[in-house]
Design an enzyme around this catalytic site. Structure first.
Site, PDB file in Angstrom:
ATOM      1  N   THR A 213      32.691 -16.657   6.094  1.00  9.56           N
ATOM      2  CA  THR A 213      31.597 -17.183   6.906  1.00  9.56           C
ATOM      3  C   THR A 213      30.292 -16.570   6.421  1.00  9.56           C
ATOM      4  O   THR A 213      30.307 -15.615   5.626  1.00  9.56           O
ATOM      5  CB  THR A 213      31.820 -16.855   8.396  1.00  9.56           C
ATOM      6  N   SER A 214      29.160 -17.102   6.899  1.00 11.09           N
ATOM      7  CA  SER A 214      27.861 -16.620   6.421  1.00 11.09           C
ATOM      8  C   SER A 214      27.703 -15.118   6.611  1.00 11.09           C
ATOM      9  O   SER A 214      27.098 -14.428   5.789  1.00 11.09           O
ATOM     10  CB  SER A 214      26.729 -17.348   7.159  1.00 11.09           C
TER      11      SER A 214
ATOM     12  N   HIS B 262      19.899 -23.858   5.608  1.00  6.08           N
ATOM     13  CA  HIS B 262      20.954 -22.844   5.672  1.00  6.08           C
ATOM     14  C   HIS B 262      20.856 -21.988   4.424  1.00  6.08           C
ATOM     15  O   HIS B 262      21.149 -22.448   3.313  1.00  6.08           O
ATOM     16  CB  HIS B 262      22.329 -23.510   5.759  1.00  6.08           C
TER      17      HIS B 262
ATOM     18  N   ARG C 158       0.795  -1.228   0.000  1.00  6.91           N
ATOM     19  CA  ARG C 158       0.000   0.000   0.000  1.00  6.91           C
ATOM     20  C   ARG C 158       0.828   1.279   0.000  1.00  6.91           C
ATOM     21  O   ARG C 158       0.389   2.298  -0.525  1.00  6.91           O
ATOM     22  CB  ARG C 158      -0.907   0.037   1.245  1.00  6.91           C
TER      23      ARG C 158
ATOM     24  N   SER D  64     -15.706  10.612   4.922  1.00 15.13           N
ATOM     25  CA  SER D  64     -16.367   9.648   5.797  1.00 15.13           C
ATOM     26  C   SER D  64     -17.422   8.906   5.001  1.00 15.13           C
ATOM     27  O   SER D  64     -18.146   9.506   4.197  1.00 15.13           O
ATOM     28  CB  SER D  64     -17.021  10.362   6.988  1.00 15.13           C
TER      29      SER D  64
ATOM     30  N   HIS E  96      -0.491  23.999  26.917  1.00 18.86           N
ATOM     31  CA  HIS E  96      -1.444  23.083  27.564  1.00 18.86           C
ATOM     32  C   HIS E  96      -2.722  22.951  26.741  1.00 18.86           C
ATOM     33  O   HIS E  96      -3.768  22.582  27.264  1.00 18.86           O
ATOM     34  CB  HIS E  96      -1.789  23.557  28.983  1.00 18.86           C
TER      35      HIS E  96
END
Length: 493
Positions: A120-121, A95, A29, A298, A168
């Site tokens: 290594t991995s 793996h 989306r 809406s 506030h």
């Protein structure tokens, strides 16, 4: 109600197959094609192959038995990935890295013996993650700069437009519409610095071996540590990083993930604050986000103009700010040189953090490019409160005209309470000024009232602050991103 079936329905002829399984809304989306690709399987596994190629090139350069033919074979198959074969191999081997080593080897039979040599991995896993995060930050930074620039244009346009300030969420001293926007911009500029620092601080894991000691590479080069350092530097340079981390365990420190996702979480908090302000202003009908001609606010109330973009930003920002908890927890429980309980978690939180940040910035840009300011509503709200705020100015003017401050204060107090009662109890307009005009006591200042009630005299230095802030802080911050900002000459705001 029937229990969920253990055999989910299968799409007929494969039609709409994607609709029969969960898809992340972040991709289906919201997210941009660029960010969605950056975290795609194609980007991930083709980068693994590039890392194996760079490793082989570096080993060849430093004298190991790697032929030009093997190099060319790898180069020709970087994106020739048989995902079905890789999936089958991973199911069998449990793996993912070895499954893709095998799959790469099938299309590079000559190079098969030297693919992943000494590694290594985490050589492909961690280094790819670092490349992807660096690229993701490179996608986000210009978009963040664009949001800042769009808001800066808005702030400049409305730098002197008085509006009610709120503390506030109660009416307070006036500010200006542009000054309030600068509060948003200031936070985003801090995010720009944070994300830039996070990108610039990223290093490469490089070639460090199974526990970070480079022992396997030291063995390959028969104890020649200088060549090991040269290989590390070669691969780091090929990947576009100026430096690698000097010390690692099997993985790079997961504190790096904390650092990056902390910056993204901070951006999320900034966007949430901005869009919350816009939602509150939309309720006051003073400022609205864009609303398209055919947009529906809406399903039940056709008159509504819900601030859905700002709501989306707040919703997704909450998700982004919580994602930093994942790397914090992961870092704290990494045992010694590494433990694998980081892997599944990181597959989710890193991608989702960047995808979510990408959505936030694209949506915030849309909002900032089309905000609508309703001047008459703002003026009406000011007139509801300004007479109360101007009472001190009236007292001062009366004292200058020869009145007593105490007497003035008592007259103003009485008239103010009467006017407040009309507003609160009767729903009428603030008629304090009319009461002052009708009072013989205040006759000496009747001709001064319009000047005493001029909203522009109540905003302090807000217009100058906007101008100075945009010039001294915002323009320099945006300068590195000038090429992304619609070719704006000299970053004019």
């Amino acid at each position: 109600m029937a229990a969920p079936t253990s055999n989910p329905p299968v799409p007929e002829n494969g039609k709409n197959a994607d609709m029969y399984k969960y898809r992340s809304p972040l991709v289906s989306r919201y997210a941009s094609p660029e960010m969605a690709y950056n975290f795609s399987e194609v980007k991930k596994f083709s980068t693994w192959r590039k890392l194996w190629l760079w490793l082989a090139k570096g080993q060849q350069t430093l004298g190991l038995d790697v032929s030009n033919e093997q190099i060319k074979e790898m180069e020709a198959n970087l994106e020739n990935i048989d995902f079905e074969m890789a999936a089958a191999e991973e199911k069998k081997r449990r793996h993912d890295v070895m499954a893709h080593v095998y799959t790469f080897a099938q299309c590079c039979p000559k190079a098969a013996p030297i693919i992943h040599l000494g590694a290594t991995s985490c050589y492909v896993g961690d280094n790819t993650d670092l490349i992807v995060m660096k690229d993701a930050l490179s996608i986000l930074l210009p978009r963040l700069a664009r949001c800042i620039q769009r808001l800066a244009v808005f702030a400049e346009e409305h730098k002197a437009l008085p509006t009610l300030g709120f503390t506030h969420y109660q009416p307070a001293q006036l500010t200006t519409v542009g000054k309030r926007a600068c509060l948003w911009i200031s936070d985003l500029c801090m995010d720009l610095r944070n994300l830039t620092r996070a990108k610039d601080d990223l290093r490469f894991r490089g070639v460090k071996g199974t526990t970070g000691t480079q022992a396997s590479f030291l063995a390959l080069f028969e104890g020649n540590g200088e060549k090991v350092d040269m290989l590390d530097a070669f691969v780091t340079n090929q990947a576009g990083f100026p430096k690698s981390y000097m010390v690692t365990g099997q993985t790079y420190s997961r504190k790096i993930d904390v650092d990056v996702l902390s910056a993204l979480a901070s951006l999320g908090a900034s966007v949430h604050k901005i869009c919350t302000d816009i939602r509150l202003l939309a309720n006051l009908k003073e400022v609205e986000e864009p609303f398209e001609k055919d947009q529906i606010g809406s399903s039940a109330m056709p008159y509504k103009r819900n601030p859905m973009r700002s709501e989306r930003c707040c919703s997704l920002a909450r998700h982004l700010t919580t994602l930093v908890m994942d790397p914090l927890q992961t870092l704290s429980v990494q045992w010694f040189e590494r433990t694998l309980d980081d892997s599944a978690n990181r597959r989710i939180c890193i991608a989702e953090a960047f995808l979510t940040a990408d959505v936030l910035l694209s949506t915030l840009q849309n909002i900032s490019e089309g905000m609508v300011v309703y001047l008459k509503v703002i003026e009406r709200h000011i007139l509801q409160e300004l007479p109360f705020m101007a009472t001190e100015n009236m007292i001062v003017a009366m004292v200058k005209a020869g009145g007593s401050r105490q007497d003035c204060h008592e007259h103003i107090r009485t008239l103010s309470q009467e006017a407040a009662a009309v507003v609160k109890q009767e729903g009428g307009d603030n008629d304090l000024v009319a009461r002052v005009r009708g009072s013989a006591y205040f006759a000496p200042i009747h001709d001064q009232l319009d000047k005493l009630l001029d909203p522009t005299t109540f905003v302090g230095r807000a217009p100058e602050q906007v101008t100075n802030f945009l010039e001294a802080e915002v323009k320099p911050a945006l300068k590195p991103f000038a090429s992304f900002l619609d070719g704006i000459s000299e970053l004019s705001l």
